[in-house]
Write an enzyme that holds these catalytic residues in place. Structure first.
Site, PDB file in Angstrom:
ATOM      1  N   GLY A  36       0.808  -1.210   0.000  1.00  0.00           N
ATOM      2  CA  GLY A  36       0.000   0.000   0.000  1.00  0.00           C
ATOM      3  C   GLY A  36       0.843   1.262   0.000  1.00  0.00           C
ATOM      4  N   TYR A 141      -3.291 -19.603  -3.079  1.00  0.00           N
ATOM      5  CA  TYR A 141      -4.020 -18.352  -2.876  1.00  0.00           C
ATOM      6  C   TYR A 141      -5.493 -18.635  -2.597  1.00  0.00           C
ATOM      7  CZ  TYR A 141      -6.636 -14.149  -4.027  1.00  0.00           C
ATOM      8  OH  TYR A 141      -7.535 -13.106  -3.999  1.00  0.00           O
ATOM      9  N   LYS A 145      -7.710 -18.250   1.249  1.00  0.00           N
ATOM     10  CA  LYS A 145      -8.951 -17.512   1.472  1.00  0.00           C
ATOM     11  C   LYS A 145     -10.091 -18.457   1.866  1.00  0.00           C
ATOM     12  CE  LYS A 145      -7.907 -13.192  -0.020  1.00  0.00           C
ATOM     13  NZ  LYS A 145      -8.470 -11.896   0.390  1.00  0.00           N
ATOM     14  N   ASN A 171     -11.457 -10.446 -11.143  1.00  0.00           N
ATOM     15  CA  ASN A 171     -10.465  -9.414 -11.397  1.00  0.00           C
ATOM     16  C   ASN A 171     -11.058  -8.033 -11.172  1.00  0.00           C
ATOM     17  OD1 ASN A 171      -9.367 -11.813 -12.410  1.00  0.00           O
ATOM     18  ND2 ASN A 171      -8.074 -10.702 -13.845  1.00  0.00           N
ATOM     19  N   LEU A 191      -3.539  -7.618 -15.443  1.00  0.00           N
ATOM     20  CA  LEU A 191      -3.534  -7.498 -16.902  1.00  0.00           C
ATOM     21  C   LEU A 191      -3.784  -6.076 -17.393  1.00  0.00           C
ATOM     22  CD1 LEU A 191      -3.498  -8.721 -19.750  1.00  0.00           C
ATOM     23  CD2 LEU A 191      -5.940  -9.240 -19.460  1.00  0.00           C
ATOM     24  N   ARG A 222     -11.895 -13.926 -17.800  1.00  0.00           N
ATOM     25  CA  ARG A 222     -12.165 -13.483 -16.444  1.00  0.00           C
ATOM     26  C   ARG A 222     -13.293 -12.461 -16.443  1.00  0.00           C
ATOM     27  NH1 ARG A 222      -9.551 -17.280 -15.840  1.00  0.00           N
ATOM     28  NH2 ARG A 222      -7.643 -17.595 -14.621  1.00  0.00           N
TER      29      ARG A 222
END
Length: 322
Positions: A36, A141, A145, A171, A191, A222
């Site tokens: 961040g 990943y 989650k 995305n 992307l 996506r």
């Protein structure tokens, strides 16, 4: 409502802070600034450079600001990196969330909105994906989650006053319409910004990973959701929380775009030629991910305002040029 936003100096978190403020809430931000940017948080919003594992310090922040709810965005998000560094992802995404939830338990905070992911579905057999679609994540990943989702269900089962919503999305793209904040990762892996960097000459080309997927043009598909639509849903979600709430929602625009379609859209919007290099597939990438978000639209009275990827590309182009 006083809301703690974790990862509030990041891409999605910084947009959420602005959406919360616009809706009349009082956000407080924690972020370790590993990805961040301090400048992304408005100067009048309380900010703490804090790691998720600092359980006691987070508890002190929760108490001192009389926090009523937590919106959790602080996570690592690269599928490819998660395959190479699984412990990093289970540590930050899963164990870090546990530390945060422990701080909440220690201070009696009972409202939680979780930034989950459609990667928890893996490579589903049905499209579009529903919230009831079996969850079979295929990379660390997605699993990192998924485990948090299970933890939340267990907490809710044990504590009838705990309420949570987990949003699963694909995305995220675009930037604030006023150009004040946008996507600024280092390194960048998404992307749309990488394609725009190629259009701007910041990068020599854009790499396309895999052209032999079982999709119409051979590239991955996506569902791209504009960041402002996404955070609007999070605000509606946090406002809807009650004792015993335990809900999961997909967030999407309801259709997918292939990698080649996104690149063609960027060419149209920028008016630039964009050099493309075709590479081998990346491990852990599903061929297609596209979701049905009708449940969120109906139950939260949410509707995406930006229904095409063109809006995401155009606002991102404006942001990166500024």
């Amino acid at each position: 409502m006083h809301v703690l936003v974790t990862g509030g100096a990041g891409y999605i978190g910084s947009h959420a802070v602005r959406a919360l403020t616009a809706a009349g809430h009082s956000p407080v931000v924690i972020d370790n600034l590993s990805f961040g940017h301090r400048s992304a948080v408005p100067s009048d919003v309380p900010f703490y450079q804090t790691d998720l594992f600092e359980t006691q310090r987070i508890a002190e922040i929760l108490r001192s600001h009389q926090i009523e709810a937590v919106m959790h965005f602080a996570a690592f998000i690269s599928v490819g990196e998660s395959v190479q560094k699984p412990l990093l992802y289970y540590g930050n995404n899963t164990a870090g969330a546990m530390s945060l939830l422990q701080a909440m338990e220690n201070t009696g905070v009972k409202r939680f909105v979780f930034s989950s992911t459609a990667a928890t579905y893996g490579q589903p057999a049905e499209m579009p994906i529903l919230e009831t679609t079996p969850q079979l994540p295929i990379n660390p990943y997605g699993r990192s989650k998924y485990f948090v989702e299970q933890i939340l269900k267990d907490i809710a089962a044990a504590d009838e006053k705990f309420g949570f919503i987990a949003f699963r999305y694909f995305n995220v793209a675009g930037a604030a319409q006023d150009g004040t904040v946008g996507e600024d990762h280092s390194p960048e892996t998404h992307l749309i910004p990488l394609t725009l960097f190629a259009a701007m000459g910041k990068h020599p080309n854009i790499s396309v990973y895999g052209t032999d997927y079982p999709t119409p043009d051979g590239t991955c598909i996506r569902d791209y959701i504009h960041v402002e639509d996404l955070v609007d849903a999070h605000v509606l979600g946090i406002e809807s929380l009650k004792d015993g709430t335990a809900r999961f929602y997909n967030l999407s625009i309801g259709r997918g775009y292939s990698v080649k379609e996104v690149i063609e859209t960027a060419k149209k919007i920028t008016g630039k030629e964009i050099p493309v290099v075709y590479e081998e597939r990346r491990e852990g990438d599903p061929a297609m991910l596209c979701a049905d978000s009708s449940a969120a639209q109906k139950e939260l009275n949410w509707k995406p305002k930006h229904a095409a990827v063109d809006d995401s590309v155009a606002s991102a182009w404006k942001w990166h040029n500024k």
